[in-house]
Design a protein around this motif. Structure first.
Motif, PDB file in Angstrom:
ATOM      1  N   ILE A   1     -57.406 -37.984  36.896  1.00 32.44           N
ATOM      2  CA  ILE A   1     -56.862 -38.054  35.540  1.00 32.44           C
ATOM      3  C   ILE A   1     -56.409 -36.669  35.062  1.00 32.44           C
ATOM      4  O   ILE A   1     -57.151 -35.693  35.173  1.00 32.44           O
ATOM      5  N   LEU A   2     -55.194 -36.619  34.501  1.00 31.98           N
ATOM      6  CA  LEU A   2     -54.652 -35.374  33.958  1.00 31.98           C
ATOM      7  C   LEU A   2     -54.773 -35.288  32.445  1.00 31.98           C
ATOM      8  O   LEU A   2     -55.081 -34.238  31.897  1.00 31.98           O
ATOM      9  N   ALA A   3     -54.497 -36.378  31.747  1.00 35.99           N
ATOM     10  CA  ALA A   3     -54.516 -36.349  30.277  1.00 35.99           C
ATOM     11  C   ALA A   3     -54.843 -37.735  29.742  1.00 35.99           C
ATOM     12  O   ALA A   3     -54.544 -38.754  30.378  1.00 35.99           O
ATOM     13  N   VAL A   4     -55.458 -37.770  28.535  1.00 39.58           N
ATOM     14  CA  VAL A   4     -55.825 -39.017  27.865  1.00 39.58           C
ATOM     15  C   VAL A   4     -55.477 -38.883  26.389  1.00 39.58           C
ATOM     16  O   VAL A   4     -55.711 -37.838  25.781  1.00 39.58           O
ATOM     17  N   ARG A   5     -54.934 -39.943  25.799  1.00 39.11           N
ATOM     18  CA  ARG A   5     -54.628 -39.928  24.364  1.00 39.11           C
ATOM     19  C   ARG A   5     -54.835 -41.318  23.788  1.00 39.11           C
ATOM     20  O   ARG A   5     -54.315 -42.309  24.300  1.00 39.11           O
ATOM     21  N   ALA A   6     -55.614 -41.410  22.702  1.00 29.48           N
ATOM     22  CA  ALA A   6     -55.796 -42.657  21.963  1.00 29.48           C
ATOM     23  C   ALA A   6     -54.862 -42.644  20.760  1.00 29.48           C
ATOM     24  O   ALA A   6     -54.743 -41.630  20.071  1.00 29.48           O
ATOM     25  N   THR A   7     -54.191 -43.754  20.489  1.00 30.88           N
ATOM     26  CA  THR A   7     -53.252 -43.835  19.374  1.00 30.88           C
ATOM     27  C   THR A   7     -53.902 -44.477  18.164  1.00 30.88           C
ATOM     28  O   THR A   7     -54.976 -45.081  18.248  1.00 30.88           O
ATOM     29  N   ARG A   8     -53.233 -44.366  17.034  1.00 30.39           N
ATOM     30  CA  ARG A   8     -53.735 -44.976  15.805  1.00 30.39           C
ATOM     31  C   ARG A   8     -53.785 -46.494  15.909  1.00 30.39           C
ATOM     32  O   ARG A   8     -54.577 -47.142  15.231  1.00 30.39           O
ATOM     33  N   ALA A   9     -52.919 -47.070  16.742  1.00 30.65           N
ATOM     34  CA  ALA A   9     -52.880 -48.523  16.901  1.00 30.65           C
ATOM     35  C   ALA A   9     -53.966 -49.033  17.838  1.00 30.65           C
ATOM     36  O   ALA A   9     -54.130 -50.237  18.002  1.00 30.65           O
ATOM     37  N   GLY A  10     -54.694 -48.107  18.483  1.00 34.92           N
ATOM     38  CA  GLY A  10     -55.773 -48.508  19.363  1.00 34.92           C
ATOM     39  C   GLY A  10     -55.429 -48.515  20.834  1.00 34.92           C
ATOM     40  O   GLY A  10     -56.276 -48.869  21.663  1.00 34.92           O
ATOM     41  N   ASP A  11     -54.177 -48.139  21.191  1.00 27.32           N
ATOM     42  CA  ASP A  11     -53.815 -48.045  22.605  1.00 27.32           C
ATOM     43  C   ASP A  11     -54.443 -46.795  23.217  1.00 27.32           C
ATOM     44  O   ASP A  11     -54.711 -45.813  22.515  1.00 27.32           O
ATOM     45  N   LEU A  12     -54.620 -46.828  24.519  1.00 28.85           N
ATOM     46  CA  LEU A  12     -55.071 -45.660  25.260  1.00 28.85           C
ATOM     47  C   LEU A  12     -54.020 -45.336  26.315  1.00 28.85           C
ATOM     48  O   LEU A  12     -53.659 -46.187  27.126  1.00 28.85           O
ATOM     49  N   TRP A  13     -53.507 -44.091  26.273  1.00 31.10           N
ATOM     50  CA  TRP A  13     -52.529 -43.628  27.245  1.00 31.10           C
ATOM     51  C   TRP A  13     -53.224 -42.694  28.227  1.00 31.10           C
ATOM     52  O   TRP A  13     -53.969 -41.797  27.824  1.00 31.10           O
ATOM     53  N   VAL A  14     -52.978 -42.906  29.527  1.00 31.89           N
ATOM     54  CA  VAL A  14     -53.644 -42.143  30.573  1.00 31.89           C
ATOM     55  C   VAL A  14     -52.611 -41.691  31.596  1.00 31.89           C
ATOM     56  O   VAL A  14     -51.791 -42.501  32.053  1.00 31.89           O
ATOM     57  N   SER A  15     -52.624 -40.416  31.944  1.00 33.72           N
ATOM     58  CA  SER A  15     -51.773 -39.929  33.032  1.00 33.72           C
ATOM     59  C   SER A  15     -52.649 -39.498  34.196  1.00 33.72           C
ATOM     60  O   SER A  15     -53.784 -39.059  34.012  1.00 33.72           O
ATOM     61  N   SER A  16     -52.112 -39.621  35.395  1.00 31.47           N
ATOM     62  CA  SER A  16     -52.874 -39.278  36.597  1.00 31.47           C
ATOM     63  C   SER A  16     -51.958 -38.578  37.591  1.00 31.47           C
ATOM     64  O   SER A  16     -50.727 -38.644  37.487  1.00 31.47           O
TER      65      SER A  16
END
Length: 322
Positions: free
Chosen positions: A147-162
């Motif tokens: 995993i390189l980066a993680v971000r949670a959004t206000r809408a509740g999604d989780l974005w993950v880069s690898s």
């Protein structure tokens, strides 16, 4: 105490506008005002003692990579080789691969809007909730495990880069992959950001992109700038998006295209990480050490002569903007 030659692994925001720096020599609480800048040892330096036998505590403390204070005041401490520690209710807990953690090398920590703790490791991403671990890796649909980066959004999604895997969006338990066909190109995603208008931005090794509908589109770059290694992004109090490039330094998007930031006194070489405070100040960390604070147009650089510990500023918090 000053941070000049201390290796700073991560920053996290504290109450009252202070910053906690995780350094090679322990945790420091750093504060700045119009008159002076100071860093003092923080009690968190000793919290590993609560979670470990004395013989292991010193070794684990030297390998702390990232830490997070959640909304309930609990401390989460990720290490490179010793797994994850949680200090809660006056006691400590330890989680490793034997407990279901995807790896003992913890790279990033994030608390989302529902109070879940997400742990990015060298072999996937794990979710702590109530306080069980829910693992996600390629076995559960992620494009990659490192995993390189993680971000949670206000809408509740989780974005993950690898590594080599583009971007994955986790929504309602379902994972959707965004790769080269979705406009990301061949560059690896080093940073993920959601601005105040809820637009998703990604900083890659081939420039910055933003999500428009179901595709990512490249962000235009001024002819005099070439931002192709975007390591961090932040938004100031005026709504301006700033980008940190490993070679070009600091850039911004005043009118939709990236231009180099022309701030007198700002060192551009080796910018590695960046975070914006709720007051709109930018804290900028450098690969070779040192921190710069940009506040209302003024630039203040802090090094070991000001009490800063030496070394790279590895990782700011990935949860709420301070």
């Amino acid at each position: 105490m000053v941070l000049q030659k201390a290796m700073v692994y991560s920053f996290s925001a504290q109450a009252g506008g202070a910053m906690r720096a995780n350094t090679l020599s322990g945790f420091l609480i750093c504060q700045t005002d119009d008159r002076r800048y100071r860093c003092e040892p923080d009690a968190a330096s000793f919290k590993l003692d609560m979670a470990l036998p004395p013989a292991q505590s010193k070794s684990a403390a030297r390998r702390v990579r990232t830490e997070l204070q959640d909304r309930d005041g609990n401390e989460w401490i990720g290490t490179t080789g010793h797994g994850l520690y949680a200090v809660r209710h006056g006691g400590g807990e330890h989680f490793s691969r034997l407990d279901g953690l995807s790896s003992d090398a913890v790279i990033s920590l994030l608390e989302d809007h529902e109070g879940n703790i997400w742990v990015g490791t060298s072999n996937g991403i794990d979710r702590f909730r109530d306080p069980k671990v829910a693992r996600r890796s390629t076995m559960q649909g992620l494009a990659g495990n490192s995993i390189l980066a993680v971000r949670a959004t206000r809408a509740g999604d989780l974005w993950v880069s690898s590594v080599g895997g583009g971007l994955d969006r986790i929504r309602g338990g379902l994972t959707r992959h965004y790769g080269e066909p979705a406009g990301l190109g061949k560059g690896e995603v080093q940073s993920i950001f959601e601005d105040s208008g809820q637009t998703i931005w990604a900083g890659t090794t081939r420039g910055a992109v933003r999500l428009a509908g179901d595709r990512f589109v490249p962000v235009p770059v001024d002819d005099r700038a070439r931002f192709d290694r975007v390591l961090a992004m932040a938004e100031d109090g005026a709504g301006t998006l700033w980008l940190a490039d490993g070679e070009q330094g600091l850039g911004k998007l005043p009118h939709g295209s990236i231009v180099k930031a022309g701030l007198a006194g700002l060192a551009m070489d080796g910018i590695y990480q960046m975070i914006a405070t709720r007051g709109g100040d930018l804290w900028i960390g450098y690969y070779r050490g040192g921190v710069t604070v940009v506040s209302r147009g003024s630039v203040r650089r802090f090094t070991s002569q000001d009490g800063l510990a030496a070394g790279t500023w590895w990782h700011p918090p990935r949860s709420e903007t301070p």
